[in-house]
Design a protein around this motif. Structure first.
Motif, PDB file in Angstrom:
ATOM      1  N   LYS A   1      -9.299   0.858  13.746  1.00 33.59           N
ATOM      2  CA  LYS A   1      -8.688  -0.435  14.033  1.00 33.59           C
ATOM      3  C   LYS A   1      -8.120  -1.096  12.787  1.00 33.59           C
ATOM      4  CE  LYS A   1     -11.449  -1.511  18.135  1.00 33.59           C
ATOM      5  NZ  LYS A   1     -12.433  -2.440  18.728  1.00 33.59           N
ATOM      6  N   LYS A   2      -8.698  -0.784  11.639  1.00 36.05           N
ATOM      7  CA  LYS A   2      -8.216  -1.369  10.385  1.00 36.05           C
ATOM      8  C   LYS A   2      -6.962  -0.682   9.864  1.00 36.05           C
ATOM      9  CE  LYS A   2     -12.951  -2.607   9.065  1.00 36.05           C
ATOM     10  NZ  LYS A   2     -14.028  -2.428   8.059  1.00 36.05           N
ATOM     11  N   LYS A   3      -6.655   0.495  10.392  1.00 29.77           N
ATOM     12  CA  LYS A   3      -5.485   1.237   9.949  1.00 29.77           C
ATOM     13  C   LYS A   3      -4.260   0.812  10.754  1.00 29.77           C
ATOM     14  CE  LYS A   3      -8.082   5.299   8.430  1.00 29.77           C
ATOM     15  NZ  LYS A   3      -8.217   6.777   8.520  1.00 29.77           N
ATOM     16  N   PRO A   4      -3.049   1.087  10.235  1.00 27.22           N
ATOM     17  CA  PRO A   4      -1.834   0.686  10.974  1.00 27.22           C
ATOM     18  C   PRO A   4      -1.704   1.441  12.280  1.00 27.22           C
ATOM     19  CG  PRO A   4      -1.290   2.042   9.082  1.00 27.22           C
ATOM     20  CD  PRO A   4      -2.737   1.714   8.938  1.00 27.22           C
ATOM     21  N   ARG A   5      -0.901   0.868  13.144  1.00 25.87           N
ATOM     22  CA  ARG A   5      -0.692   1.454  14.461  1.00 25.87           C
ATOM     23  C   ARG A   5      -0.010   2.815  14.322  1.00 25.87           C
ATOM     24  NH1 ARG A   5       2.107  -2.046  19.333  1.00 25.87           N
ATOM     25  NH2 ARG A   5       1.279  -0.825  21.090  1.00 25.87           N
ATOM     26  N   GLY A   6      -0.510   3.802  15.058  1.00 27.77           N
ATOM     27  CA  GLY A   6       0.026   5.159  14.976  1.00 27.77           C
ATOM     28  C   GLY A   6      -0.776   6.069  14.080  1.00 27.77           C
ATOM     29  N   SER A   7      -1.819   5.551  13.423  1.00 25.81           N
ATOM     30  CA  SER A   7      -2.658   6.392  12.562  1.00 25.81           C
ATOM     31  C   SER A   7      -3.435   7.387  13.423  1.00 25.81           C
ATOM     32  CB  SER A   7      -3.625   5.519  11.767  1.00 25.81           C
ATOM     33  OG  SER A   7      -2.915   4.590  10.965  1.00 25.81           O
ATOM     34  N   HIS A   8      -3.683   8.557  12.864  1.00 28.46           N
ATOM     35  CA  HIS A   8      -4.379   9.588  13.607  1.00 28.46           C
ATOM     36  C   HIS A   8      -5.180  10.466  12.663  1.00 28.46           C
ATOM     37  CE1 HIS A   8      -0.363  11.212  12.560  1.00 28.46           C
ATOM     38  NE2 HIS A   8      -1.049  12.321  12.277  1.00 28.46           N
ATOM     39  N   ALA A   9      -6.162  11.150  13.235  1.00 26.30           N
ATOM     40  CA  ALA A   9      -6.984  12.097  12.488  1.00 26.30           C
ATOM     41  C   ALA A   9      -7.340  13.250  13.405  1.00 26.30           C
ATOM     42  CB  ALA A   9      -8.246  11.414  11.968  1.00 26.30           C
TER      43      ALA A   9
END
Length: 803
Positions: free
Chosen positions: A692-700
């Motif tokens: 949630k703290k990462k920008p929208r569209g982040s993935h792992a």
């Protein structure tokens, strides 16, 4: 109410006729003189006549009781959306709706709009000494069910919630509580339930059903006295505590046991009398009584001693004495008609036990058979029968406890090396040899299904009425066509299609209303004489045939698996009916469906609890990975064209499922997954809070190339986790998403696994949406008719997509 008035009128006519005959007999006694034979003959004829009339009155009384019971049921159905709140303080010029919304949304934790309360007002006359209860009628049954489930939150307050019972049911409820205790009686869904001292549970709705239970089981007071009576000087044991009540239920030494079985409330059903197949009218009781000739002059007197009735014992006290005609009692002195228990009349044969005794006595007198009026003969003989107790047959055997199938995982933050691709197939292609839409429909709803329904419906009518329904295939096709039209052109009641004001020619010209009602009443799909422990045996032949027809038409390779609710709000389905709060149709039968991307349904399984997989077998590995995974495997076993791709949501997904599908069936899987099923992959992925703290569209991504599995966590509006056996993050694409800050659509990174899921997962939802557009209406108490209507809609939807 007019039917009850007719019965009361007939009842009065019988009494007047009895009074008239009594007067004639009194006159004959007074003019008989000292002739013993004449008096004895008159006494015997009078006794036979009196028994005949009493049996007729008993029959009428039972019908009045059954009418009152049905009226009470209709009144209770009218109150099914209402509850009563007690203990709410009353203020001057209050707004009851706002007061109730504050209590429901505040103390009960609900979120009801103002429109949820249809009626809300105080009951009774204003009185300063106590607070009047508030009657709340909701706009939907679902609102009432939510309030009823949340009423336990009112514990500790002075507010209570109870159902708005009718006066007869309230009297039954109060009497049951007085006998069995407050904690042993409760109400639910407008029914009264009680728990007897032996632990058995019973459902009652009227005093006639409660009375046998009151006689069979001792009251709480008598149990208390029995437990307290231990001899002279014994201390009285009070049942004020829970321990005291438990000790009071312990039987005495060498006490006889009660041979009682708990009743199955689901086996008790109400059946209305079938529609009359003929239109001839029957003569009334009054006209038949006028033709009675009790004193036949041609009958020779007999010298046999006849036992006199109590009335003639008073008049003719001794054979050696002259008859005392001054002691002839009048009608008001005769003892009242015997109070018989109101047992419902069961029209299992053309004449039931009560009417058979009437006919027998009439025949012994040489009289013409009395009949009921035409307007009451078919509509008033309601019946309440109990289905014969079936032998205890166990459902599908539970598999023996086996060791859970587990894999050894090596999760790493690496590239997924086991990608699989396949060209997109086109939409389902129809058969070039088929010319008409009806032929497409017959590919799914084949003619042999019509023949099967035809045979079973005629046989069912014979078992109920003794005569065949005479149903033909053309009439059955017209009947199905009428229901399809009703789904397109909706009216409040099915009788409106034949009414003078709203007459619809396509329906009214196809079949008369009476014939439509006869077919609707006797529509059946299975032989009831065949004993089967299958929970869906009433509709199973149709389910299997339509499922086989759907499997033949399979021509896609990408499928989605999800639940589909078959709407049903009745109470006759027992545990077959399920509740899913997130579905548009929250109440109904749960149906697991495998559908293509086009929305065509190819396979389905009706949920039946432990009996769901009655016709499916699994290996030990498959049987150990959970119910949701077994549903996917059962639906995937019927896939013909492989390799194939299957998409499902987090209810079904687990790593072991996708491993088995790829390694043993050649089927690739993809779906969302719950965090408690990641099998250690969460250690290689950031948590949802971190995402949630990462920008929208982040993935792992976490991969286990040993087992050919990839787990991806992507952040959009919230974090979502997906698992696949054929695709991972690469290649990363971009999609458009609305940004609140800039108030425009912006580009957001989207992993390939997310694009695949969004593109192919909606097949079942698409089919459900297409079916709901013109759903076939079929309101009935028989639960299996709703499933038949859903199967019909599935065939129509598949035929339209194939066309």
């Amino acid at each position: 109410m007019s039917q009850i008035t007719d019965i009361i009128t007939v009842h009065k006519n019988v009494q007047e006729s009895l009074l008239k005959k009594m007067g004639d007999i009194e006159a004959q006694i007074q003019s008989a003189g000292s002739s013993k034979d004449t008096v004895a003959r008159i006494a015997e004829e009078f006794r036979t006549f009196r028994e005949l009339v009493f049996d007729m009155l008993k029959l009428l009384r039972s019908q009045v009781t059954e009418c009152c019971r049905n009226i009470d049921g209709l009144e209770m159905r009218n109150r099914r959306k209402a509850v009563v709140f007690q203990g709410i303080p009353e203020e001057d010029k209050e707004d009851c709706s706002q007061v109730m919304l504050q209590i429901i949304n505040g103390k009960l934790g609900q979120d009801f709009p103002v429109s949820a309360l249809k009626v809300c007002h105080r009951l009774g006359v204003h009185n300063k000494s106590h607070h009047r209860p508030i009657l709340v009628r909701f706009s939907s049954v679902d609102y009432k069910a939510s309030v009823w489930r949340a009423k336990t939150r009112l514990q500790g307050t002075k507010i209570t919630v109870k159902e708005f019972l009718t006066r007869p049911r309230q009297e039954v409820f109060v009497r049951a509580r007085q006998h069995f205790g407050i904690r042993a009686c409760w109400t639910q869904d407008d029914n009264i339930f009680l728990k007897a001292s032996d632990g058995s549970k019973h459902r009652v709705v009227c005093m006639e059903e409660l009375s046998p239970l009151l006689d069979k089981y001792p009251s709480l007071k008598s149990v208390s006295q029995k437990a307290a009576g231990g001899g002279a000087g014994a201390h009285t044991q009070k049942l004020e505590t829970r321990g005291g009540r438990i000790l009071a239920l312990v039987p005495a030494h060498n006490a006889p046991s009660d041979d009682s079985e708990p009743s199955d409330i689901e086996d008790e059903i109400r059946v209305h009398a079938p529609l009359s197949m003929s239109s001839s009218s029957a003569p009334s009781i009054e006209s038949s009584l006028e033709r009675l000739n009790l004193l036949n002059d041609e009958q020779e007197p007999t010298n046999d001693n006849v036992r006199l009735t109590p009335i003639f014992q008073t008049v003719y006290s001794s054979p050696s004495l002259e008859p005392n005609c001054n002691k002839v009692p009048i009608l008001s002195d005769i003892p009242s008609f015997p109070a018989t228990p109101a047992s419902p009349v069961t029209p299992a044969t053309p004449t039931n036990s009560a009417t058979a005794s009437v006919l027998a006595r009439s025949a012994s007198l040489g009289l013409e058979t009395p009949r009921m009026p035409a307007n009451a003969s078919s509509t008033l003989l309601f019946s309440r029968r109990t289905r014969s107790q079936r032998p205890a047959i166990s459902v599908a055997q539970r598999p023996r406890r086996i060791q859970k199938f587990t894999l050894s995982y090596r999760w790493k933050k690496a590239v997924f090396r086991h990608l699989a691709t396949m060209e997109e197939e086109s939409d389902p292609i129809g058969d070039a040899t088929i010319q008409t839409p009806l032929e497409y429909f017959y590919k799914f709803f084949s003619p042999d299904i019509l023949t099967h329904i035809l045979e079973q419906s005629n046989a069912y009518a014979v078992s109920k009425t003794g005569r065949t329904l005479g149903l033909t295939e053309d009439e059955l096709r017209d009947f199905i066509a009428i229901h399809i039209i009703m789904g397109v052109v909706s009216m409040p009641s099915y009788t409106d299609y034949w009414s003078l004001r709203y007459r619809y020619k396509l329906v009214a010209d196809l079949m008369p209303l009476k014939r439509y009602q006869q077919i609707r009443r006797y529509l059946h799909f299975v032989d009831n004489n065949i004993e089967d422990s299958d929970r869906y045996y009433k509709i199973r032949p149709l389910v299997q045939k339509i499922r086989e027809n759907c499997l033949v038409q399979e021509n896609e390779r990408r499928f989605s698996i999800d639940e589909m609710m078959i709407p049903y709000k009745g109470t006759k389905a027992g545990k077959r009916r399920q509740y899913m709060k997130d579905k548009p149709n929250k109440w109904g039968f749960k149906n697991y469906v495998r559908a293509g991307v086009s929305g065509m349904i190819y396979d389905f399984i009706l949920y039946g609890g432990e009996d769901t997989f009655r016709f499916h077998t699994f290996s030990e590995q498959e049987a150990s990975i959970g119910f949701g995974a077994q549903v996917v495997i059962a639906l995937c076993k019927t896939i013909k064209s492989k390799p194939a791709f299957v998409f499902c949501d987090n209810f079904f997904s687990c790593p072991e499922l996708f491993y088995i599908l790829r390694e043993e069936y050649g089927i690739f899987g993809l779906g969302t997954i719950r965090n408690n099923r990641l099998r250690g992959a969460e250690a290689s992925l950031p948590s949802e809070k971190e995402m949630k703290k990462k920008p929208r569209g982040s993935h792992a991504q976490a991969t286990c190339n040993k087992n050919r599995l990839a787990v991806v966590r992507w952040h959009d509006n919230k974090a979502v986790t997906l698992i696949s056996s054929y695709v991972g993050v690469e290649p990363v694409a971009t999609i458009k998403r609305y940004c609140k800050d800039s108030k425009t659509k912006v580009d957001v990174q989207c992993p390939q696994i997310v694009k695949e899921y969004n593109k192919h997962m909606g097949g079942v939802d698409l089919a459900d949406m297409l079916i709901s557009l013109y759903r076939t209406p079929f309101k009935t108490r028989r639960w299996y008719i709703g499933i038949f209507a859903q199967l019909l809609d599935i065939c129509i939807n598949n035929a339209w997509l194939l066309h």
